[in-house]
Design a protein around this motif. Structure first.
Motif, PDB file in Angstrom:
ATOM      1  N   THR A   1      -0.662   8.893 -11.961  1.00  9.89           N
ATOM      2  CA  THR A   1      -1.129  10.147 -12.275  1.00  9.89           C
ATOM      3  C   THR A   1      -2.613  10.266 -11.652  1.00  9.89           C
ATOM      4  O   THR A   1      -3.066   9.697 -12.334  1.00  9.89           O
ATOM      5  N   VAL A   2      -3.336  10.716 -11.424  1.00 10.33           N
ATOM      6  CA  VAL A   2      -4.708  11.436 -10.759  1.00 10.33           C
ATOM      7  C   VAL A   2      -5.247  13.205 -10.380  1.00 10.33           C
ATOM      8  O   VAL A   2      -6.572  13.373 -10.952  1.00 10.33           O
ATOM      9  N   ASN A   3      -4.236  13.410 -11.404  1.00 11.70           N
ATOM     10  CA  ASN A   3      -4.146  15.331 -11.254  1.00 11.70           C
ATOM     11  C   ASN A   3      -3.108  15.694 -12.028  1.00 11.70           C
ATOM     12  O   ASN A   3      -1.913  15.061 -12.355  1.00 11.70           O
TER      13      ASN A   3
ATOM     14  N   GLU B   1      -0.402  10.362   1.550  1.00 15.86           N
ATOM     15  CA  GLU B   1      -1.487  11.060   0.783  1.00 15.86           C
ATOM     16  C   GLU B   1      -0.795  11.804  -0.459  1.00 15.86           C
ATOM     17  O   GLU B   1      -0.120  12.720   0.291  1.00 15.86           O
ATOM     18  N   SER B   2      -1.365  11.772  -1.110  1.00 11.22           N
ATOM     19  CA  SER B   2      -1.034  12.741  -2.498  1.00 11.22           C
ATOM     20  C   SER B   2      -2.114  12.888  -3.580  1.00 11.22           C
ATOM     21  O   SER B   2      -3.382  11.866  -3.923  1.00 11.22           O
TER      22      SER B   2
ATOM     23  N   LYS C   1      -1.914   7.965  -7.323  1.00  9.97           N
ATOM     24  CA  LYS C   1      -2.670   7.189  -6.286  1.00  9.97           C
ATOM     25  C   LYS C   1      -2.043   6.095  -6.653  1.00  9.97           C
ATOM     26  O   LYS C   1      -0.923   5.225  -7.238  1.00  9.97           O
ATOM     27  N   PHE C   2      -2.450   4.696  -5.877  1.00 12.98           N
ATOM     28  CA  PHE C   2      -1.392   3.534  -6.065  1.00 12.98           C
ATOM     29  C   PHE C   2      -2.466   2.274  -6.086  1.00 12.98           C
ATOM     30  O   PHE C   2      -3.020   2.457  -5.249  1.00 12.98           O
ATOM     31  N   ASN C   3      -1.896   1.888  -7.009  1.00 12.73           N
ATOM     32  CA  ASN C   3      -2.778  -0.025  -7.181  1.00 12.73           C
ATOM     33  C   ASN C   3      -2.007  -1.251  -6.587  1.00 12.73           C
ATOM     34  O   ASN C   3      -1.469  -1.005  -6.605  1.00 12.73           O
ATOM     35  N   ASP C   4      -2.616  -1.696  -5.339  1.00 12.70           N
ATOM     36  CA  ASP C   4      -3.072  -2.533  -4.969  1.00 12.70           C
ATOM     37  C   ASP C   4      -2.255  -3.525  -5.044  1.00 12.70           C
ATOM     38  O   ASP C   4      -1.781  -4.792  -4.659  1.00 12.70           O
TER      39      ASP C   4
ATOM     40  N   VAL D   1       2.065   3.369  -9.465  1.00 15.56           N
ATOM     41  CA  VAL D   1       2.628   4.203  -9.262  1.00 15.56           C
ATOM     42  C   VAL D   1       1.251   5.149 -10.480  1.00 15.56           C
ATOM     43  O   VAL D   1       2.127   5.321 -11.658  1.00 15.56           O
TER      44      VAL D   1
ATOM     45  N   SER E   1       0.841  -1.151   0.708  1.00 17.79           N
ATOM     46  CA  SER E   1       0.097  -0.025   0.082  1.00 17.79           C
ATOM     47  C   SER E   1       1.060   0.928   0.060  1.00 17.79           C
ATOM     48  O   SER E   1       1.794   1.465   0.275  1.00 17.79           O
TER      49      SER E   1
END
Length: 268
Positions: free
Chosen positions: A179-181, A164-165, A169-172, A177, A160
């Motif tokens: 990008t989400v923004n 916090e970012s 985000k991270f796919n477990d 890793v 995990s």
């Protein structure tokens, strides 16, 4: 020893005479050995245990594990025979079973210490990852994939991201890793943790540098010729410029409000 299917079990004390079936692993006995049979199990069937756990087994109608008679001593060692066994996770009151004296069964457990998980990159153990990405990356762009190994069991690791970012985000499941923004130029640090079923863990830092895909440029005249200037911002009006004339010479200057003095060219 007889042929058949044998389920090796680990029981954990709950309270009083109640025990919980933690895990069971099937072993298929297809041959009858004369003395001893060593059985290997696959990685996902490795049994995890805590100090104080009790081993057990169940089998089909016929006795699979051989035993020999031993002196019956009231209050001595023996084993519990249970009428029914739940699925893993279920509780059983062993007090409702039968305690049998006078048998020694030919079964035991070989115990190995649990090893910690660890992160790898290019086949080498690492504690950090470094990656560079430009600020024009689309949303949900993969940035880096971390890799985790455990000499005991890779299939039950929990991985995990503890940071916090708003950008990443991270796919477990895939360990990616992404990008989400929309990204801003700068440096970012993410903390990834891997934990095995016994609670042993490992940490790795992911250092991400976001660079400007299209740095600011201007075109000026220098020595009567057009020049492309890449400006590296410095405080106030003091700036460092790198000037390209054609493809053969680079010029560097320190400008103080567009001062007229330039040093000689540096031929490459």
């Amino acid at each position: 020893m007889n042929k058949g299917t044998l389920w090796l079990q680990v029981w954990r004390h709950h309270k009083v005479m109640n025990y919980r079936l933690v895990q069971e692993t099937p072993v298929h006995v297809t041959k009858v050995p004369t003395l001893e049979q060593m059985t290997s199990i696959t990685t996902q069937d490795i049994i995890h245990f805590d100090k104080g756990d009790v081993i057990g087994w169940k089998s089909e109608a016929n006795e699979i594990i051989p035993f020999r008679s031993s002196p019956v001593i009231v209050g001595g060692r023996g084993f519990w025979r249970l009428g029914s066994v739940p699925d893993p996770g279920g509780l059983v009151d062993w007090g409702q079973g039968e305690f049998v004296y006078g048998r020694q069964y030919a079964v035991s457990a070989i115990i190995a210490h649990n090893s910690c998980p660890y992160f790898v990159r290019d086949g080498q153990m690492v504690t950090s990852y470094t990656v560079v990405i430009d600020d024009a990356a689309d949303l949900f762009t993969p940035v880096i994939t971390v890799s985790v190994k455990d000499n005991d069991d890779n299939s039950t690791l929990r991985v995990s991201m503890e940071t916090e970012s708003i950008y990443f985000k991270f796919n477990d499941t895939s360990y990616k890793v992404y990008t989400v923004n929309w990204l801003r130029v700068g440096h970012y640090s993410l903390l990834i943790e891997a934990t095995d079923p016994c609670g042993q863990s490992a940490l790795a830092q992911v250092f991400i540098t976001v660079v400007d895909k299209n740095p600011t440029t201007t075109q000026e005249m220098f020595l009567g010729k057009p020049a492309i200037v890449w400006r590296v911002g410095l405080p106030l009006s003091l700036g460092l410029s790198v000037i390209c004339l054609g493809s053969i010479s680079l010029y560097a200057c320190i400008q103080w409000k567009r001062g007229p003095n330039f040093p000689a060219s540096l031929n490459l």
